[in-house]
Design a protein around this motif. Structure first.
Motif, PDB file in Angstrom:
ATOM      1  N   GLY A  11      -2.953   4.682   3.130  1.00 29.40           N
ATOM      2  CA  GLY A  11      -3.035   5.026   4.560  1.00 29.40           C
ATOM      3  C   GLY A  11      -1.623   4.753   5.218  1.00 29.40           C
ATOM      4  N   ILE A  12      -0.806   3.680   4.668  1.00 27.01           N
ATOM      5  CA  ILE A  12       0.530   3.389   5.044  1.00 27.01           C
ATOM      6  C   ILE A  12       1.381   4.230   5.418  1.00 27.01           C
ATOM      7  N   ILE A  13       1.387   5.383   4.008  1.00 29.20           N
ATOM      8  CA  ILE A  13       2.303   6.371   4.040  1.00 29.20           C
ATOM      9  C   ILE A  13       1.497   7.750   4.022  1.00 29.20           C
ATOM     10  N   ASP A  14       1.736   8.743   4.859  1.00 27.28           N
ATOM     11  CA  ASP A  14       1.113   9.859   4.775  1.00 27.28           C
ATOM     12  C   ASP A  14       0.936  10.826   3.406  1.00 27.28           C
ATOM     13  N   GLY A  15      -0.180  11.550   3.432  1.00 31.20           N
ATOM     14  CA  GLY A  15      -0.393  12.254   2.212  1.00 31.20           C
ATOM     15  C   GLY A  15       0.519  13.008   1.672  1.00 31.20           C
ATOM     16  N   PRO A  16       1.357  13.638   2.548  1.00 28.35           N
ATOM     17  CA  PRO A  16       2.481  14.689   1.778  1.00 28.35           C
ATOM     18  C   PRO A  16       3.743  14.011   1.110  1.00 28.35           C
ATOM     19  N   VAL A  17       4.026  12.975   1.838  1.00 31.53           N
ATOM     20  CA  VAL A  17       5.209  12.075   1.447  1.00 31.53           C
ATOM     21  C   VAL A  17       4.704  11.419  -0.140  1.00 31.53           C
ATOM     22  N   ALA A  18       3.567  10.834   0.016  1.00 28.05           N
ATOM     23  CA  ALA A  18       2.944  10.151  -1.102  1.00 28.05           C
ATOM     24  C   ALA A  18       2.997  11.094  -2.119  1.00 28.05           C
ATOM     25  N   ALA A  19       2.611  12.556  -1.970  1.00 30.12           N
ATOM     26  CA  ALA A  19       2.400  13.530  -3.380  1.00 30.12           C
ATOM     27  C   ALA A  19       3.822  13.741  -3.511  1.00 30.12           C
ATOM     28  N   VAL A  20       4.672  13.823  -2.919  1.00 40.99           N
ATOM     29  CA  VAL A  20       6.137  14.181  -3.248  1.00 40.99           C
ATOM     30  C   VAL A  20       6.659  12.886  -4.143  1.00 40.99           C
ATOM     31  N   ALA A 101      -3.482  -1.191  -9.804  1.00 38.13           N
ATOM     32  CA  ALA A 101      -4.049  -0.466  -9.046  1.00 38.13           C
ATOM     33  C   ALA A 101      -5.556  -0.006  -9.362  1.00 38.13           C
ATOM     34  N   LEU A 102      -5.808   0.404 -10.704  1.00 39.58           N
ATOM     35  CA  LEU A 102      -6.921   1.183 -11.158  1.00 39.58           C
ATOM     36  C   LEU A 102      -7.883  -0.108 -11.245  1.00 39.58           C
ATOM     37  N   VAL A 103      -7.609  -1.205 -11.845  1.00 40.34           N
ATOM     38  CA  VAL A 103      -8.430  -2.240 -12.319  1.00 40.34           C
ATOM     39  C   VAL A 103      -8.723  -3.227 -11.160  1.00 40.34           C
ATOM     40  N   PHE A 104      -7.484  -3.809 -10.770  1.00 39.33           N
ATOM     41  CA  PHE A 104      -7.624  -4.794  -9.639  1.00 39.33           C
ATOM     42  C   PHE A 104      -7.554  -4.367  -8.094  1.00 39.33           C
ATOM     43  N   GLY A 105      -7.257  -3.225  -8.006  1.00 38.83           N
ATOM     44  CA  GLY A 105      -7.168  -2.667  -6.509  1.00 38.83           C
ATOM     45  C   GLY A 105      -5.993  -3.183  -5.856  1.00 38.83           C
ATOM     46  N   ASP A 106      -4.913  -3.570  -6.501  1.00 35.81           N
ATOM     47  CA  ASP A 106      -3.703  -4.135  -5.906  1.00 35.81           C
ATOM     48  C   ASP A 106      -2.821  -2.925  -5.632  1.00 35.81           C
ATOM     49  N   GLY A 107      -2.712  -2.469  -4.269  1.00 35.33           N
ATOM     50  CA  GLY A 107      -1.884  -1.193  -4.165  1.00 35.33           C
ATOM     51  C   GLY A 107      -2.975  -0.092  -4.311  1.00 35.33           C
ATOM     52  N   GLY A 108      -2.747   0.920  -3.288  1.00 33.35           N
ATOM     53  CA  GLY A 108      -3.633   1.950  -3.118  1.00 33.35           C
ATOM     54  C   GLY A 108      -3.338   3.032  -4.281  1.00 33.35           C
ATOM     55  N   VAL A 109      -4.481   3.604  -4.695  1.00 31.65           N
ATOM     56  CA  VAL A 109      -4.174   4.721  -5.892  1.00 31.65           C
ATOM     57  C   VAL A 109      -3.494   5.830  -5.376  1.00 31.65           C
ATOM     58  N   ALA A 110      -3.801   6.125  -4.131  1.00 35.76           N
ATOM     59  CA  ALA A 110      -3.232   7.420  -3.683  1.00 35.76           C
ATOM     60  C   ALA A 110      -1.843   7.006  -3.210  1.00 35.76           C
ATOM     61  N   MET A 111      -1.297   5.745  -3.261  1.00 43.79           N
ATOM     62  CA  MET A 111       0.212   5.510  -3.020  1.00 43.79           C
ATOM     63  C   MET A 111       0.722   5.009  -4.277  1.00 43.79           C
ATOM     64  N   GLY A 113       2.181   6.691  -6.708  1.00 37.78           N
ATOM     65  CA  GLY A 113       3.501   7.097  -6.888  1.00 37.78           C
ATOM     66  C   GLY A 113       4.769   6.624  -6.174  1.00 37.78           C
ATOM     67  N   LEU A 114       4.349   6.090  -4.941  1.00 33.23           N
ATOM     68  CA  LEU A 114       5.242   5.378  -4.119  1.00 33.23           C
ATOM     69  C   LEU A 114       5.627   3.740  -4.838  1.00 33.23           C
ATOM     70  N   ASN A 115       4.508   3.215  -5.020  1.00 32.50           N
ATOM     71  CA  ASN A 115       4.826   1.928  -5.894  1.00 32.50           C
ATOM     72  C   ASN A 115       5.649   1.979  -6.821  1.00 32.50           C
ATOM     73  N   VAL A 116       5.414   3.033  -7.832  1.00 33.98           N
ATOM     74  CA  VAL A 116       5.941   3.194  -9.183  1.00 33.98           C
ATOM     75  C   VAL A 116       7.448   3.547  -8.977  1.00 33.98           C
ATOM     76  N   THR A 117       7.511   4.305  -8.023  1.00 37.40           N
ATOM     77  CA  THR A 117       9.002   4.661  -7.565  1.00 37.40           C
ATOM     78  C   THR A 117       9.892   3.615  -7.069  1.00 37.40           C
ATOM     79  N   ASN A 118       9.240   2.751  -6.307  1.00 38.72           N
ATOM     80  CA  ASN A 118       9.993   1.682  -5.721  1.00 38.72           C
ATOM     81  C   ASN A 118      10.320   0.542  -6.924  1.00 38.72           C
ATOM     82  N   MET A 119       9.127   0.075  -7.408  1.00 39.17           N
ATOM     83  CA  MET A 119       9.317  -1.190  -8.444  1.00 39.17           C
ATOM     84  C   MET A 119       9.618  -0.803  -9.792  1.00 39.17           C
ATOM     85  N   ALA A 120       9.090   0.405 -10.207  1.00 36.46           N
ATOM     86  CA  ALA A 120       9.316   0.420 -11.778  1.00 36.46           C
ATOM     87  C   ALA A 120      10.895   1.495 -11.866  1.00 36.46           C
ATOM     88  N   ILE A 121      11.101   2.391 -10.851  1.00 30.00           N
ATOM     89  CA  ILE A 121      12.353   3.097 -11.027  1.00 30.00           C
ATOM     90  C   ILE A 121      13.472   2.691 -10.264  1.00 30.00           C
TER      91      ILE A 121
END
Length: 238
Positions: A11-20, A101-111, A113-121
């Motif tokens: 919910g912090i970032i809208d759906g279209p941006v999260a999808a991109v 995200a999937l097991v501990f709920g740390d970070g939204g599942v819908a977000m 891609g955003l989290n992976v982009t920032n921290m992993a990439i």
């Protein structure tokens, strides 16, 4: 007051941006898988598992900053990039984020891609590019390696935090106050402090491994650390 963390909640970032960004992250990770095939061997594969486990442990620790208005945590991107390389390193961080995200709920599942982009990439790429540049021109002494690892960690964490600022500018849905400039400054300042802590941990870990098994440090590519040259005093007395 809203609480911000490196892990973006739903919910912090809208759906279209999260999808991109989800599509971007998926494409980059697929490329990393292809490139990682040539790197993984009997030495690197176990190290990758250890790195992922270590990152998972340190990312579970959150640090409140600025009277609790902001929280953050260690990322591990620089450590991963130095020890197992950018391709495997990005995958290690991404796997940790997915499990959290999937097991501990740390970070939204819908977000995710955003989290992976920032921290992993973004974070891992910034760290490795800086490490590769500095180790190309600087001597590979333990002190230099420690300094490079420290600086790369700080830069990696700050870059990852500014990735969120970019995403918020593109599609933020929640008023976080202070405007975009204030948000960028707040996150940069808080994660600069976190980066210092991460830098100390990364520098200590990398130098320890490099002294014992330099072949396990991807950034060294099997080259041993060199000792600083001691200059003899006048008269030949050291």
């Amino acid at each position: 007051m809203e609480t911000l963390a490196m892990h973006i909640a739903n919910g912090i970032i809208d759906g279209p941006v999260a999808a991109v960004f989800a599509a971007f992250a998926l494409a980059v990770l697929a490329f990393c898988v292809l490139r990682a095939r040539s790197d993984l061997d009997d030495r690197l594969a176990p190290m990758a598992g250890l790195v992922a486990a270590f990152i998972f442990a340190v990312q579970m620790l959150n640090f409140p900053i600025f009277t609790g208005a902001v929280s953050g945590h260690l990322l591990g991107g620089a450590l991963a990039a130095i020890l197992v390389g950018p391709w495997v390193g990005a995958l290690c961080v991404a796997v940790v984020l997915i499990v959290q995200a999937l097991v501990f709920g740390d970070g939204g599942v819908a977000m995710l891609g955003l989290n992976v982009t920032n921290m992993a990439i973004f974070g891992t790429a910034a760290a490795y590019l800086l490490v590769a540049l500095l180790l190309r021109v600087l001597p590979r002494t333990p002190a230099v390696l420690a300094g490079v690892a420290f600086v790369a960690s700080v830069v990696s964490v700050v870059v990852a935090s500014q990735g969120f600022v970019l995403q918020y500018w593109l599609g933020g849905t929640t008023d976080l106050g202070n405007g975009l400039g204030g948000l960028a400054a707040t996150l940069a300042g808080s994660h600069l402090l976190i980066g210092v802590g991460e830098g100390l941990i990364t520098a200590t870990t990398v130098v320890t491994v490099a002294k014992v098994r330099p072949d396990l440090v991807y950034a060294l590519r099997g080259r041993r650390l060199t000792r600083p040259v001691s200059v003899p005093a006048v008269g030949g007395v050291r």
